[in-house]
Scaffold this motif. Structure first.
Motif, PDB file in Angstrom:
ATOM      1  N   GLU A  20      85.877  49.699  12.983  1.00 56.72           N
ATOM      2  CA  GLU A  20      86.954  50.671  13.002  1.00 56.72           C
ATOM      3  C   GLU A  20      87.503  51.096  14.548  1.00 56.72           C
ATOM      4  N   GLU A  21      86.614  50.935  15.402  1.00 57.40           N
ATOM      5  CA  GLU A  21      87.221  51.078  16.781  1.00 57.40           C
ATOM      6  C   GLU A  21      88.213  50.031  17.393  1.00 57.40           C
ATOM      7  N   ALA A  22      88.154  48.894  16.753  1.00 64.92           N
ATOM      8  CA  ALA A  22      88.993  47.904  17.220  1.00 64.92           C
ATOM      9  C   ALA A  22      90.446  48.169  16.820  1.00 64.92           C
ATOM     10  N   TRP A  23      90.645  49.065  15.730  1.00 66.44           N
ATOM     11  CA  TRP A  23      92.176  49.218  15.338  1.00 66.44           C
ATOM     12  C   TRP A  23      92.768  50.388  16.465  1.00 66.44           C
ATOM     13  N   PRO A  24      93.777  50.042  16.826  1.00 71.01           N
ATOM     14  CA  PRO A  24      94.578  50.865  17.871  1.00 71.01           C
ATOM     15  C   PRO A  24      95.030  52.342  17.272  1.00 71.01           C
ATOM     16  N   THR A  25      95.205  52.442  15.774  1.00 71.51           N
ATOM     17  CA  THR A  25      95.565  53.428  15.567  1.00 71.51           C
ATOM     18  C   THR A  25      94.467  53.977  14.475  1.00 71.51           C
ATOM     19  N   GLN A  26      93.798  55.229  14.971  1.00 67.44           N
ATOM     20  CA  GLN A  26      92.810  55.589  13.939  1.00 67.44           C
ATOM     21  C   GLN A  26      93.390  56.779  12.913  1.00 67.44           C
ATOM     22  N   LEU A  27      92.493  56.865  11.929  1.00 68.98           N
ATOM     23  CA  LEU A  27      92.575  57.845  10.780  1.00 68.98           C
ATOM     24  C   LEU A  27      92.830  58.940  11.261  1.00 68.98           C
ATOM     25  N   THR A  28      93.678  59.932  11.171  1.00 68.64           N
ATOM     26  CA  THR A  28      93.665  61.420  11.470  1.00 68.64           C
ATOM     27  C   THR A  28      94.128  62.309  10.364  1.00 68.64           C
ATOM     28  N   LYS A  29      94.638  61.665   9.186  1.00 69.86           N
ATOM     29  CA  LYS A  29      95.119  62.602   8.182  1.00 69.86           C
ATOM     30  C   LYS A  29      94.437  62.288   6.952  1.00 69.86           C
ATOM     31  N   GLN A  30      93.909  63.435   6.107  1.00 72.00           N
ATOM     32  CA  GLN A  30      93.095  63.219   4.954  1.00 72.00           C
ATOM     33  C   GLN A  30      93.847  63.622   3.674  1.00 72.00           C
ATOM     34  N   GLN A  31      94.908  64.455   3.943  1.00 68.77           N
ATOM     35  CA  GLN A  31      95.322  65.139   2.869  1.00 68.77           C
ATOM     36  C   GLN A  31      96.661  64.295   2.390  1.00 68.77           C
ATOM     37  N   PRO A  32      97.055  63.873   0.880  1.00 66.61           N
ATOM     38  CA  PRO A  32      98.228  63.162   0.849  1.00 66.61           C
ATOM     39  C   PRO A  32      99.357  64.094   1.127  1.00 66.61           C
ATOM     40  N   GLU A  33     100.357  63.130   1.412  1.00 62.58           N
ATOM     41  CA  GLU A  33     101.613  63.782   2.057  1.00 62.58           C
ATOM     42  C   GLU A  33     102.921  62.865   1.509  1.00 62.58           C
ATOM     43  N   GLN A  34     103.857  63.614   0.951  1.00 58.82           N
ATOM     44  CA  GLN A  34     105.242  63.065   0.343  1.00 58.82           C
ATOM     45  C   GLN A  34     106.077  62.658   1.410  1.00 58.82           C
ATOM     46  N   VAL A  35     106.691  61.601   1.304  1.00 59.22           N
ATOM     47  CA  VAL A  35     107.906  61.379   2.324  1.00 59.22           C
ATOM     48  C   VAL A  35     109.269  60.718   1.391  1.00 59.22           C
ATOM     49  N   THR A  36     110.255  61.070   1.862  1.00 63.28           N
ATOM     50  CA  THR A  36     111.443  60.391   1.021  1.00 63.28           C
ATOM     51  C   THR A  36     112.296  59.496   2.172  1.00 63.28           C
ATOM     52  N   LEU A  37     112.373  58.420   1.860  1.00 64.64           N
ATOM     53  CA  LEU A  37     113.014  57.182   2.623  1.00 64.64           C
ATOM     54  C   LEU A  37     114.628  57.299   2.031  1.00 64.64           C
ATOM     55  N   THR A  38     115.376  57.204   2.721  1.00 71.37           N
ATOM     56  CA  THR A  38     116.803  57.230   2.536  1.00 71.37           C
ATOM     57  C   THR A  38     117.479  55.880   2.957  1.00 71.37           C
ATOM     58  N   PHE A  39     117.728  54.897   2.264  1.00 72.54           N
ATOM     59  CA  PHE A  39     118.310  53.655   2.604  1.00 72.54           C
ATOM     60  C   PHE A  39     120.034  53.648   2.518  1.00 72.54           C
ATOM     61  N   GLU A  40     120.621  53.221   3.438  1.00 75.36           N
ATOM     62  CA  GLU A  40     122.117  52.853   3.145  1.00 75.36           C
ATOM     63  C   GLU A  40     122.456  51.340   3.572  1.00 75.36           C
ATOM     64  N   LYS A  41     122.856  50.651   2.363  1.00 72.53           N
ATOM     65  CA  LYS A  41     123.077  49.346   2.550  1.00 72.53           C
ATOM     66  C   LYS A  41     121.857  48.538   2.990  1.00 72.53           C
ATOM     67  N   GLY A  42     120.740  48.859   2.476  1.00 74.93           N
ATOM     68  CA  GLY A  42     119.468  48.330   2.768  1.00 74.93           C
ATOM     69  C   GLY A  42     118.820  48.636   4.162  1.00 74.93           C
ATOM     70  N   GLU A  43     119.410  49.428   4.777  1.00 75.32           N
ATOM     71  CA  GLU A  43     118.736  49.811   5.971  1.00 75.32           C
ATOM     72  C   GLU A  43     118.334  51.230   6.250  1.00 75.32           C
ATOM     73  N   LEU A  44     117.116  51.586   6.630  1.00 75.15           N
ATOM     74  CA  LEU A  44     116.425  52.845   6.630  1.00 75.15           C
ATOM     75  C   LEU A  44     117.141  53.660   7.562  1.00 75.15           C
ATOM     76  N   LEU A  45     117.938  54.916   7.275  1.00 73.49           N
ATOM     77  CA  LEU A  45     118.459  55.579   7.970  1.00 73.49           C
ATOM     78  C   LEU A  45     118.078  57.225   7.946  1.00 73.49           C
ATOM     79  N   GLY A  46     116.986  57.511   7.019  1.00 70.78           N
ATOM     80  CA  GLY A  46     116.794  58.862   6.762  1.00 70.78           C
ATOM     81  C   GLY A  46     115.064  58.887   6.568  1.00 70.78           C
ATOM     82  N   VAL A  47     114.416  59.624   6.955  1.00 72.19           N
ATOM     83  CA  VAL A  47     113.214  59.938   6.710  1.00 72.19           C
ATOM     84  C   VAL A  47     112.987  61.500   6.264  1.00 72.19           C
ATOM     85  N   ASN A  48     112.728  62.075   5.337  1.00 69.88           N
ATOM     86  CA  ASN A  48     112.709  63.265   4.807  1.00 69.88           C
ATOM     87  C   ASN A  48     114.023  63.905   5.107  1.00 69.88           C
ATOM     88  N   ASP A  49     114.024  64.954   5.885  1.00 65.57           N
ATOM     89  CA  ASP A  49     115.232  65.839   5.862  1.00 65.57           C
ATOM     90  C   ASP A  49     115.791  64.987   7.506  1.00 65.57           C
TER      91      ASP A  49
END
Length: 398
Positions: free
Chosen positions: A198-227
Protein backbone atom coordinates in the motif's frame (compact mmCIF):
# COMPACT_ATOMS: atom_id res chain seq x y z
CA UNK A 1 34.81 20.65 -22.55
CA UNK A 2 32.29 18.43 -24.29
CA UNK A 3 28.60 19.06 -23.68
CA UNK A 4 26.01 16.39 -22.92
CA UNK A 5 22.26 16.88 -22.58
CA UNK A 6 20.79 14.58 -19.95
CA UNK A 7 17.12 13.73 -19.70
CA UNK A 8 16.67 14.33 -15.97
CA UNK A 9 13.82 13.33 -13.64
CA UNK A 10 15.46 13.87 -10.26
CA UNK A 11 15.23 10.16 -9.44
CA UNK A 12 17.92 7.70 -8.57
CA UNK A 13 19.03 6.75 -12.09
CA UNK A 14 19.37 10.25 -13.50
CA UNK A 15 20.94 11.55 -10.29
CA UNK A 16 23.60 8.89 -10.73
CA UNK A 17 24.06 9.97 -14.35
CA UNK A 18 24.80 13.59 -13.41
CA UNK A 19 27.59 12.60 -11.02
CA UNK A 20 29.02 9.95 -13.30
CA UNK A 21 29.02 12.08 -16.45
CA UNK A 22 30.46 15.17 -14.78
CA UNK A 23 32.96 13.67 -12.31
CA UNK A 24 33.98 10.42 -13.98
CA UNK A 25 33.71 11.40 -17.65
CA UNK A 26 34.38 15.14 -17.49
CA UNK A 27 31.31 16.29 -19.40
CA UNK A 28 29.58 19.64 -19.04
CA UNK A 29 26.11 18.38 -18.14
CA UNK A 30 22.99 20.23 -19.26
CA UNK A 31 19.94 18.61 -17.69
CA UNK A 32 16.41 18.89 -19.04
CA UNK A 33 13.12 17.65 -17.65
CA UNK A 34 10.18 17.32 -20.00
CA UNK A 35 7.04 17.70 -17.93
CA UNK A 36 4.26 15.56 -19.38
CA UNK A 37 2.02 16.15 -16.36
CA UNK A 38 2.04 14.88 -12.82
CA UNK A 39 4.52 17.46 -11.51
CA UNK A 40 3.51 20.53 -9.54
CA UNK A 41 5.37 23.80 -9.90
CA UNK A 42 6.93 23.17 -6.49
CA UNK A 43 8.11 19.69 -7.50
CA UNK A 44 9.68 21.06 -10.68
CA UNK A 45 11.49 23.69 -8.62
CA UNK A 46 12.81 20.98 -6.29
CA UNK A 47 13.99 18.92 -9.27
CA UNK A 48 15.82 21.97 -10.62
CA UNK A 49 17.47 22.52 -7.24
CA UNK A 50 18.51 18.87 -7.12
CA UNK A 51 20.01 19.09 -10.60
CA UNK A 52 22.16 22.08 -9.65
CA UNK A 53 23.14 20.52 -6.32
CA UNK A 54 24.41 17.48 -8.23
CA UNK A 55 26.59 19.68 -10.42
CA UNK A 56 24.85 20.39 -13.73
CA UNK A 57 25.94 23.39 -15.79
CA UNK A 58 22.36 24.29 -16.70
CA UNK A 59 18.86 22.94 -16.22
CA UNK A 60 15.75 23.49 -18.29
CA UNK A 61 12.08 22.57 -17.73
CA UNK A 62 10.02 21.94 -20.87
CA UNK A 63 6.24 22.11 -20.44
CA UNK A 64 4.97 19.47 -22.84
CA UNK A 65 1.62 18.68 -21.21
CA UNK A 66 -0.62 20.17 -23.91
CA UNK A 67 1.51 19.02 -26.82
CA UNK A 68 1.60 15.53 -25.30
CA UNK A 69 -2.18 15.49 -25.28
CA UNK A 70 -2.58 17.04 -28.73
CA UNK A 71 -0.11 14.71 -30.42
CA UNK A 72 -0.58 11.49 -28.45
CA UNK A 73 -3.20 11.17 -25.70
CA UNK A 74 -6.17 12.31 -27.75
CA UNK A 75 -5.62 9.41 -30.16
CA UNK A 76 -5.24 6.93 -27.31
CA UNK A 77 -8.66 8.09 -26.10
CA UNK A 78 -10.18 8.01 -29.57
CA UNK A 79 -8.92 4.43 -29.89
CA UNK A 80 -9.76 3.37 -26.29
CA UNK A 81 -6.20 2.05 -26.19
CA UNK A 82 -5.33 -0.37 -23.39
CA UNK A 83 -2.20 -2.45 -23.95
CA UNK A 84 -3.08 -6.12 -23.39
CA UNK A 85 -6.56 -4.92 -22.32
CA UNK A 86 -4.95 -3.55 -19.15
CA UNK A 87 -2.42 -0.75 -19.47
CA UNK A 88 -3.24 2.78 -20.75
CA UNK A 89 0.34 3.34 -21.99
CA UNK A 90 0.98 5.66 -19.06
CA UNK A 91 4.75 5.76 -19.54
CA UNK A 92 5.38 4.35 -23.00
CA UNK A 93 3.38 7.09 -24.73
CA UNK A 94 4.87 9.96 -22.76
CA UNK A 95 8.40 8.77 -23.54
CA UNK A 96 7.74 9.74 -27.15
CA UNK A 97 6.98 13.35 -26.24
CA UNK A 98 9.97 13.45 -23.90
CA UNK A 99 12.41 11.99 -26.41
CA UNK A 100 11.32 14.41 -29.13
CA UNK A 101 11.65 17.41 -26.79
CA UNK A 102 15.09 16.27 -25.58
CA UNK A 103 16.28 15.88 -29.18
CA UNK A 104 15.21 19.45 -29.92
CA UNK A 105 17.08 20.68 -26.82
CA UNK A 106 20.23 18.88 -27.96
CA UNK A 107 20.08 20.93 -31.15
CA UNK A 108 19.47 24.11 -29.16
CA UNK A 109 22.46 23.54 -26.84
CA UNK A 110 24.70 22.23 -29.60
CA UNK A 111 25.62 19.24 -27.47
CA UNK A 112 28.14 16.59 -28.48
CA UNK A 113 26.18 13.84 -26.74
CA UNK A 114 22.80 13.00 -25.27
CA UNK A 115 22.26 10.78 -22.22
CA UNK A 116 19.36 9.03 -20.53
CA UNK A 117 19.00 6.86 -17.44
CA UNK A 118 17.41 3.80 -19.00
CA UNK A 119 18.50 0.34 -17.92
CA UNK A 120 19.36 -2.46 -20.33
CA UNK A 121 16.28 -4.51 -19.49
CA UNK A 122 13.32 -2.35 -20.45
CA UNK A 123 11.61 -0.58 -23.33
CA UNK A 124 12.71 2.99 -22.68
CA UNK A 125 16.26 2.40 -23.90
CA UNK A 126 14.92 1.50 -27.36
CA UNK A 127 12.37 4.33 -27.43
CA UNK A 128 14.91 7.02 -26.57
CA UNK A 129 17.71 5.61 -28.72
CA UNK A 130 15.48 5.23 -31.76
CA UNK A 131 14.09 8.77 -31.59
CA UNK A 132 17.59 10.17 -31.13
CA UNK A 133 18.95 8.18 -34.09
CA UNK A 134 16.15 9.60 -36.26
CA UNK A 135 16.07 13.19 -34.98
CA UNK A 136 19.74 13.85 -34.12
CA UNK A 137 21.80 11.39 -36.16
CA UNK A 138 25.49 11.44 -35.36
CA UNK A 139 25.06 12.64 -31.78
CA UNK A 140 26.61 10.17 -29.32
CA UNK A 141 24.12 8.41 -27.03
CA UNK A 142 25.38 7.69 -23.50
CA UNK A 143 23.52 5.36 -21.13
CA UNK A 144 25.52 4.84 -17.90
CA UNK A 145 23.00 2.61 -16.11
CA UNK A 146 22.73 0.29 -19.10
CA UNK A 147 26.41 0.35 -20.05
CA UNK A 148 27.68 -0.33 -16.52
CA UNK A 149 24.92 -2.87 -15.78
CA UNK A 150 24.21 -1.21 -12.45
CA UNK A 151 21.80 -2.41 -9.77
CA UNK A 152 19.83 0.10 -7.73
CA UNK A 153 21.90 -0.86 -4.70
CA UNK A 154 25.14 -0.03 -6.57
CA UNK A 155 23.75 3.33 -7.65
CA UNK A 156 22.78 4.17 -4.07
CA UNK A 157 26.21 3.17 -2.78
CA UNK A 158 27.94 5.35 -5.40
CA UNK A 159 25.81 8.41 -4.63
CA UNK A 160 26.37 8.00 -0.90
CA UNK A 161 30.13 7.89 -1.55
CA UNK A 162 29.77 11.25 -3.32
CA UNK A 163 27.95 12.75 -0.35
CA UNK A 164 24.58 12.90 -2.11
CA UNK A 165 21.62 13.01 0.25
CA UNK A 166 18.19 11.86 -0.88
CA UNK A 167 15.40 9.58 0.28
CA UNK A 168 17.02 6.28 -0.67
CA UNK A 169 14.20 4.25 0.89
CA UNK A 170 11.76 5.91 -1.48
CA UNK A 171 14.27 5.33 -4.25
CA UNK A 172 13.73 1.59 -3.87
CA UNK A 173 10.68 2.18 -6.06
CA UNK A 174 10.96 3.61 -9.55
CA UNK A 175 8.08 6.06 -10.03
CA UNK A 176 7.27 7.80 -13.30
CA UNK A 177 4.50 10.38 -13.09
CA UNK A 178 2.55 11.81 -16.00
CA UNK A 179 -0.85 13.19 -16.86
CA UNK A 180 -1.82 9.82 -18.38
CA UNK A 181 -0.89 7.76 -15.32
CA UNK A 182 1.95 6.83 -13.01
CA UNK A 183 4.06 3.68 -13.19
CA UNK A 184 5.53 2.07 -10.08
CA UNK A 185 8.34 -0.49 -10.26
CA UNK A 186 10.04 -2.24 -7.37
CA UNK A 187 11.21 -5.60 -6.08
CA UNK A 188 7.62 -6.90 -6.14
CA UNK A 189 7.39 -6.37 -9.92
CA UNK A 190 10.67 -8.10 -10.73
CA UNK A 191 9.13 -11.55 -10.37
CA UNK A 192 5.95 -13.17 -11.67
CA UNK A 193 4.22 -13.08 -8.30
CA UNK A 194 3.84 -10.22 -5.87
CA UNK A 195 1.78 -7.08 -5.38
CA UNK A 196 3.04 -3.64 -4.49
CA UNK A 197 2.46 -2.74 -0.85
CA UNK A 198 0.00 0.00 0.00
CA UNK A 199 2.74 2.47 0.89
CA UNK A 200 4.34 2.12 -2.56
CA UNK A 201 1.34 3.66 -4.35
CA UNK A 202 1.85 7.43 -4.80
CA UNK A 203 -1.88 8.18 -4.42
CA UNK A 204 -3.53 6.86 -1.28
CA UNK A 205 -7.19 6.02 -0.67
CA UNK A 206 -8.86 8.97 1.07
CA UNK A 207 -12.51 8.65 -0.02
CA UNK A 208 -14.88 5.88 1.08
CA UNK A 209 -18.38 7.05 0.11
CA UNK A 210 -19.51 6.50 -3.51
CA UNK A 211 -19.60 9.62 -5.66
CA UNK A 212 -21.33 10.37 -8.96
CA UNK A 213 -19.51 12.21 -11.74
CA UNK A 214 -20.74 13.32 -15.15
CA UNK A 215 -18.24 13.48 -18.02
CA UNK A 216 -19.05 15.61 -21.06
CA UNK A 217 -17.39 14.70 -24.35
CA UNK A 218 -17.33 16.84 -27.48
CA UNK A 219 -16.23 14.98 -30.60
CA UNK A 220 -14.45 12.42 -28.47
CA UNK A 221 -12.65 14.87 -26.22
CA UNK A 222 -13.36 15.38 -22.53
CA UNK A 223 -14.25 19.04 -21.98
CA UNK A 224 -16.56 18.89 -18.96
CA UNK A 225 -16.63 17.25 -15.55
CA UNK A 226 -19.85 17.68 -13.56
CA UNK A 227 -20.77 21.35 -13.90
CA UNK A 228 -17.28 22.52 -14.86
CA UNK A 229 -16.30 23.29 -18.44
CA UNK A 230 -12.70 23.41 -19.63
CA UNK A 231 -10.96 25.11 -22.53
CA UNK A 232 -8.53 22.22 -23.06
CA UNK A 233 -8.90 18.50 -22.26
CA UNK A 234 -5.71 18.46 -20.17
CA UNK A 235 -7.48 20.68 -17.63
CA UNK A 236 -10.40 18.24 -17.48
CA UNK A 237 -8.07 15.25 -17.06
CA UNK A 238 -6.22 16.90 -14.17
CA UNK A 239 -9.50 17.92 -12.51
CA UNK A 240 -10.95 14.42 -12.83
CA UNK A 241 -7.72 12.93 -11.48
CA UNK A 242 -8.16 15.03 -8.36
CA UNK A 243 -11.60 13.50 -7.84
CA UNK A 244 -11.05 9.89 -8.92
CA UNK A 245 -7.53 9.51 -7.55
CA UNK A 246 -8.81 9.80 -4.00
CA UNK A 247 -10.71 6.53 -4.54
CA UNK A 248 -7.44 4.72 -5.47
CA UNK A 249 -9.04 3.78 -8.78
CA UNK A 250 -6.97 2.47 -11.68
CA UNK A 251 -4.35 0.50 -9.76
CA UNK A 252 -3.09 -2.63 -11.47
CA UNK A 253 -0.08 -4.68 -12.53
CA UNK A 254 0.65 -4.83 -16.24
CA UNK A 255 2.44 -7.85 -17.70
CA UNK A 256 3.69 -7.25 -21.20
CA UNK A 257 6.19 -8.09 -23.90
CA UNK A 258 9.09 -5.69 -24.09
CA UNK A 259 10.45 -4.46 -27.39
CA UNK A 260 13.63 -6.47 -26.79
CA UNK A 261 11.67 -9.70 -26.41
CA UNK A 262 11.40 -10.40 -22.70
CA UNK A 263 8.38 -10.29 -20.41
CA UNK A 264 8.06 -7.53 -17.86
CA UNK A 265 5.80 -6.48 -14.99
CA UNK A 266 5.09 -2.97 -13.80
CA UNK A 267 2.59 -1.47 -11.42
CA UNK A 268 0.59 1.57 -12.40
CA UNK A 269 -2.12 3.86 -11.13
CA UNK A 270 -4.24 5.76 -13.64
CA UNK A 271 -7.52 6.89 -12.12
CA UNK A 272 -8.53 9.56 -14.63
CA UNK A 273 -7.26 7.70 -17.72
CA UNK A 274 -9.14 4.50 -16.85
CA UNK A 275 -12.38 6.34 -16.11
CA UNK A 276 -12.07 8.41 -19.30
CA UNK A 277 -11.30 5.43 -21.53
CA UNK A 278 -14.20 3.34 -20.22
CA UNK A 279 -16.60 6.28 -20.32
CA UNK A 280 -15.53 7.22 -23.85
CA UNK A 281 -15.92 3.63 -25.03
CA UNK A 282 -19.40 3.42 -23.50
CA UNK A 283 -20.43 6.56 -25.37
CA UNK A 284 -19.00 5.22 -28.63
CA UNK A 285 -20.97 1.99 -28.31
CA UNK A 286 -24.14 4.08 -28.36
CA UNK A 287 -23.31 6.48 -31.19
CA UNK A 288 -21.15 4.54 -33.68
CA UNK A 289 -22.17 1.74 -36.03
CA UNK A 290 -20.88 -1.78 -35.45
CA UNK A 291 -18.46 -1.55 -38.38
CA UNK A 292 -17.07 1.77 -37.19
CA UNK A 293 -16.45 0.13 -33.82
CA UNK A 294 -14.96 -2.97 -35.42
CA UNK A 295 -12.44 -1.16 -37.60
CA UNK A 296 -11.60 1.28 -34.84
CA UNK A 297 -10.71 -1.63 -32.57
CA UNK A 298 -8.39 -3.16 -35.15
CA UNK A 299 -6.59 0.06 -36.07
CA UNK A 300 -6.39 1.24 -32.45
CA UNK A 301 -4.80 -2.00 -31.32
CA UNK A 302 -2.07 -1.62 -33.93
CA UNK A 303 -1.69 2.08 -33.09
CA UNK A 304 -1.26 1.35 -29.38
CA UNK A 305 1.23 -1.46 -29.98
CA UNK A 306 3.28 0.62 -32.43
CA UNK A 307 3.24 3.60 -30.05
CA UNK A 308 4.32 1.31 -27.20
CA UNK A 309 7.29 0.22 -29.29
CA UNK A 310 8.40 3.78 -29.94
CA UNK A 311 7.31 4.11 -33.55
CA UNK A 312 5.52 7.45 -33.27
CA UNK A 313 7.42 8.85 -36.28
CA UNK A 314 6.26 6.10 -38.65
CA UNK A 315 3.98 7.85 -41.21
CA UNK A 316 1.40 5.09 -40.85
CA UNK A 317 0.63 6.59 -37.44
CA UNK A 318 -0.56 9.83 -39.11
CA UNK A 319 -2.81 7.77 -41.40
CA UNK A 320 -4.42 5.98 -38.46
CA UNK A 321 -4.78 9.24 -36.54
CA UNK A 322 -6.74 10.69 -39.46
CA UNK A 323 -9.16 7.73 -39.31
CA UNK A 324 -9.51 7.98 -35.53
CA UNK A 325 -10.11 11.73 -35.72
CA UNK A 326 -12.84 11.36 -38.33
CA UNK A 327 -14.55 8.61 -36.33
CA UNK A 328 -15.22 11.04 -33.48
CA UNK A 329 -17.59 13.40 -35.31
CA UNK A 330 -20.67 12.09 -33.44
CA UNK A 331 -18.95 11.07 -30.20
CA UNK A 332 -20.53 13.85 -28.14
CA UNK A 333 -22.65 13.62 -25.03
CA UNK A 334 -22.62 12.93 -21.31
CA UNK A 335 -21.46 9.78 -19.55
CA UNK A 336 -22.50 9.06 -15.97
CA UNK A 337 -20.02 7.27 -13.69
CA UNK A 338 -20.15 6.12 -10.06
CA UNK A 339 -16.81 6.22 -8.25
CA UNK A 340 -16.15 3.83 -5.37
CA UNK A 341 -13.04 2.72 -3.45
CA UNK A 342 -10.73 0.89 -5.88
CA UNK A 343 -13.36 0.68 -8.65
CA UNK A 344 -15.97 2.55 -10.70
CA UNK A 345 -19.09 1.82 -12.75
CA UNK A 346 -20.35 3.49 -15.94
CA UNK A 347 -24.10 3.78 -15.36
CA UNK A 348 -25.27 5.30 -18.64
CA UNK A 349 -24.99 7.96 -21.33
CA UNK A 350 -26.99 10.80 -22.80
CA UNK A 351 -26.38 11.93 -26.36
CA UNK A 352 -28.24 13.51 -29.26
CA UNK A 353 -26.47 10.94 -31.46
CA UNK A 354 -27.61 7.89 -29.45
CA UNK A 355 -28.52 5.13 -31.92
CA UNK A 356 -30.45 3.34 -29.19
CA UNK A 357 -33.41 5.59 -29.91
CA UNK A 358 -36.81 4.31 -28.76
CA UNK A 359 -38.51 5.65 -31.89
CA UNK A 360 -36.82 2.84 -33.86
CA UNK A 361 -37.91 0.16 -31.42
CA UNK A 362 -36.81 -1.34 -28.12
CA UNK A 363 -34.47 -4.30 -27.86
CA UNK A 364 -36.36 -7.44 -26.82
CA UNK A 365 -39.74 -5.90 -27.66
CA UNK A 366 -41.73 -5.26 -30.87
CA UNK A 367 -39.91 -2.87 -33.21
CA UNK A 368 -41.64 -0.07 -35.08
CA UNK A 369 -39.24 -0.02 -38.04
CA UNK A 370 -40.16 -3.43 -39.51
CA UNK A 371 -42.67 -6.24 -39.28
CA UNK A 372 -42.29 -9.86 -38.28
CA UNK A 373 -42.62 -10.88 -41.94
CA UNK A 374 -39.73 -8.54 -42.82
CA UNK A 375 -37.52 -10.34 -40.31
CA UNK A 376 -38.67 -13.75 -41.54
CA UNK A 377 -37.53 -12.93 -45.06
CA UNK A 378 -34.33 -11.24 -43.94
CA UNK A 379 -33.33 -14.23 -41.83
CA UNK A 380 -33.75 -16.57 -44.81
CA UNK A 381 -31.71 -14.37 -47.15
CA UNK A 382 -29.04 -13.55 -44.55
CA UNK A 383 -28.22 -17.23 -44.06
CA UNK A 384 -28.75 -18.25 -47.69
CA UNK A 385 -25.12 -18.82 -48.71
CA UNK A 386 -24.33 -20.81 -45.56
CA UNK A 387 -27.44 -22.91 -46.17
CA UNK A 388 -26.30 -23.61 -49.75
CA UNK A 389 -22.80 -24.60 -48.53
CA UNK A 390 -24.22 -27.12 -46.09
CA UNK A 391 -26.60 -28.64 -48.66
CA UNK A 392 -23.90 -28.95 -51.34
CA UNK A 393 -21.48 -30.61 -48.94
CA UNK A 394 -24.14 -32.92 -47.52
CA UNK A 395 -25.04 -34.06 -51.06
CA UNK A 396 -21.36 -34.67 -51.93
CA UNK A 397 -20.74 -36.63 -48.73
CA UNK A 398 -23.59 -39.08 -49.26
Amino acid sequence: MKKVVLGFSGGLDTSYCVKYLSEEKGYEVHSVIVNTGGFTAEELQEIEKRAYSLGVKSHKTVDAVRSYYDKVIRYLIFGNVLKNNTYPLSVSAERMSQALAIAEYVKEVGADAVAHGSTGAGNDQVRFDMIFHIMIPGVEIITPIRDLKLSREEEISYLKSKGVQMNFDKAMYSINKGIWGTSVGGKETLTSHGMLPEEAWPTQLTKQQPEQVTLTFEKGELLGVNDKKFSHPTEAIIYLQGIAGAFAIGRDIHVGDTIIGIKGRVGFEAAAPMVILKAHHALEKHVLTKWQLSWKDQLAQFYGNWMHEGQILDPVMRDIEAFLQHSQQQVSGKVFVTLMPYRFQVTGIESAYDLMSSKFGKYGEMNSGWSGEDVRGFSKIFGNQTMIWHQVNEDNNK
